[in-house]
Design an enzyme around this catalytic site. Sequence first.
Site, PDB file in Angstrom:
ATOM      1  N   GLU A  49       0.855  -1.178   0.000  1.00  0.00           N
ATOM      2  CA  GLU A  49       0.000   0.000   0.000  1.00  0.00           C
ATOM      3  C   GLU A  49       0.890   1.225   0.000  1.00  0.00           C
ATOM      4  OE1 GLU A  49      -3.737   2.151   2.291  1.00  0.00           O
ATOM      5  OE2 GLU A  49      -2.830   0.376   3.178  1.00  0.00           O
ATOM      6  N   CYS A 238      -6.264   1.219   2.416  1.00  0.00           N
ATOM      7  CA  CYS A 238      -7.228   2.322   2.470  1.00  0.00           C
ATOM      8  C   CYS A 238      -7.182   3.216   1.245  1.00  0.00           C
ATOM      9  CB  CYS A 238      -7.005   3.139   3.734  1.00  0.00           C
ATOM     10  SG  CYS A 238      -7.389   2.242   5.254  1.00  0.00           S
ATOM     11  N   ASN A 373     -11.888  -3.204   0.501  1.00  0.00           N
ATOM     12  CA  ASN A 373     -10.683  -3.367   1.317  1.00  0.00           C
ATOM     13  C   ASN A 373     -10.985  -3.818   2.742  1.00  0.00           C
ATOM     14  OD1 ASN A 373      -8.035  -2.955   2.505  1.00  0.00           O
ATOM     15  ND2 ASN A 373      -8.874  -1.057   3.310  1.00  0.00           N
ATOM     16  N   GLU A 374     -11.520  -2.937   3.538  1.00  0.00           N
ATOM     17  CA  GLU A 374     -11.686  -3.210   4.962  1.00  0.00           C
ATOM     18  C   GLU A 374     -13.065  -2.705   5.393  1.00  0.00           C
ATOM     19  OE1 GLU A 374      -8.153  -3.095   8.076  1.00  0.00           O
ATOM     20  OE2 GLU A 374      -9.077  -1.129   7.874  1.00  0.00           O
TER      21      GLU A 374
END
Length: 655
Positions: A49, A238, A373-374
């Site tokens: 990332e 993120c 993603n999350e």
Amino acid sequence: MRKAIIPLCVSLLMAALPVSADEGLHPFVLDAKKLGSPIQTTMYGIFFEDINFGADGGLYAEMVENRSFEFPQSLMGWNTFGKVSLSTDRPAFDRNPHYVTIFDPGHREKRSGIDNHGFFGMGFKKDMKYFFSVYGRLHAANGKSTEIRVELIDENNEIIDKQTVTINSKDWKKYEVNLTSKKTVAKGGLRIFHQKGDGVDLDHVSLFPEDNWNGLRRDLVNDLKDLHPGIFRFPGGCIVEGTDIGTRYQWKHSVGQVENRPLNENRWNYTFPHRMYPNYYQTYGMGFYELFLLSEYIGAAPLPILNVGLACQYQNDDDSDAHIPVNKLDEYIQDALDLIEFANGDVTTKWGKLRADMGHPAPFNLKFLGIGNEQWGPLYPERLEKFITVLRDRHPEIKIVGSSGPSPDGDKFDYGWEQMRRLKVDLVDEHYYCNQNWFMNNVTRYDNYSRKGPKVFAGEYACHIKEHAADFPEAKNVFDAAICEAALMTGFERNADIVHMATYAPLFAHVDGWQWRPDLIWMDNLTTVRTPNYYVQQMYACNRGTHVLKLTEYKEPITGKDGLCASAVYDKDHNNYIIKIVNTSEADKPVEITLKGTKNLFKDGTVTTLHAASADAANTTKNKNVVVPKTAKVKASGNKVMLTVPARTFAVYRF
């Protein structure tokens, strides 16, 4: 600070030598009668990332900051002197329209120009060539040939090397010249100034070291290749979501002509007020094409992650105005279909042709795709379901990775898993950034997971220690954290039937520009640092094996009693038994391993040990080798072998 029981040299020697049984002997039994679950080639990998200046200023080897003058403050990163202006009239690149004009200063003793010091300075290595390029044109339609001077400068503003470039066209044209550094400089810069003639327009000012690999820093690429990863998850994280939906990572902006890839704001530039970097942007110079190339080079299966129609939920909560409505996801779903075509499509297709035109006619053999993603809560599954319906119909060969949310347990986690089972994703991405106690208490985490439904992808994890003694950036990457991670990973390995992937996170951090730690690999402008955590990952990946073997003590898995955690695999390709033992205690542990269920016998082997003299030992840019693996020979014969596993040690035995 915990003290070592014995010196390092003696400790490693004892790991290699047989010992006599005594009252504290641990009788391990390795049952080779039946091979256990196969271990996926994707079992151990890496996650990238763009945080901590991991891309621009890090893995991406471009040395010029804001090379196309497209930051919101167009001259951020640049100093100007003399007569310099900024313009967008008749640009060289439509998606990057800004450029500078450097005019004749009007006096022979004056200068007009610009200089740039890159990302925390430019690191120059003695005798290394640096490739300079710029797009230029004569400013006036009837302008005359103009000379600019290009210089590498050191910390004291002294010239290291210089070259003259002649701009002689009224149309945009690329000009290139090589410069050689006469010395090693940690924080140098690039200076360009008008030397003779009329004014000139300049755009996309670029500087790369000669030893770059396809535009990436070769030393960092080598660090990744030496990990022998099986899976490579990118580009986040993120940044996939963006602070708002407009600043999400868009893969289509990251392919095609490098000079015309549009700038994007980085999700991490303002996130931490105490470590704010307003100049943190993504040029997309290292885009999806380059990341696919990197995956191929390091031998890892690519796992791209795409936006599911949600901006970062940490920064936007459930605000409906921040996210894409469920009935307006067509563009996002089409992005997923087009990415599969870009990676795998025939050269006669639109996106397959672009891949071929960029230099890679063969497909990238994409098999996995992450959507979201999350994410957590109802917003996620109701959007994910739309993607799954289309992808299962159009590309049933692609395995879909979903998310269980930001935490390793709790209501959000339970709901996430419930929904992922309902939607029948192939893998569920779990994240955990926790302390030492959590890691040691979760060695058995997957022992009782349901074997029905999705498999597990431990997509982001790292042991975050409760405290650290030193005050340098790499201090969080101490041995205590690494050995706890090694212990947890014995649980991954023992449960390889359900755990199919695992990737430590984050991957990179610049010592002058970090926002989050610990991180697997640290760097400055000249060098890189492999942390103790790096070596744990490397030791697992290089000793993955092909099948799980049952390893027990008193018929129970070895999961932390008396400080020992252990797992075992068989390597069918090399006919090796591989036993991983983690000793987190302060005392040496004598171990007897009995091989049963086979006519095979132990033969002489090797042991690779990772050991530190103290719990807070760490590798730094000033001393990279405080904690490094060491390999020794081990004598063995028959169906038993006796060993001593030194205190505070991760040991990998191969017989």
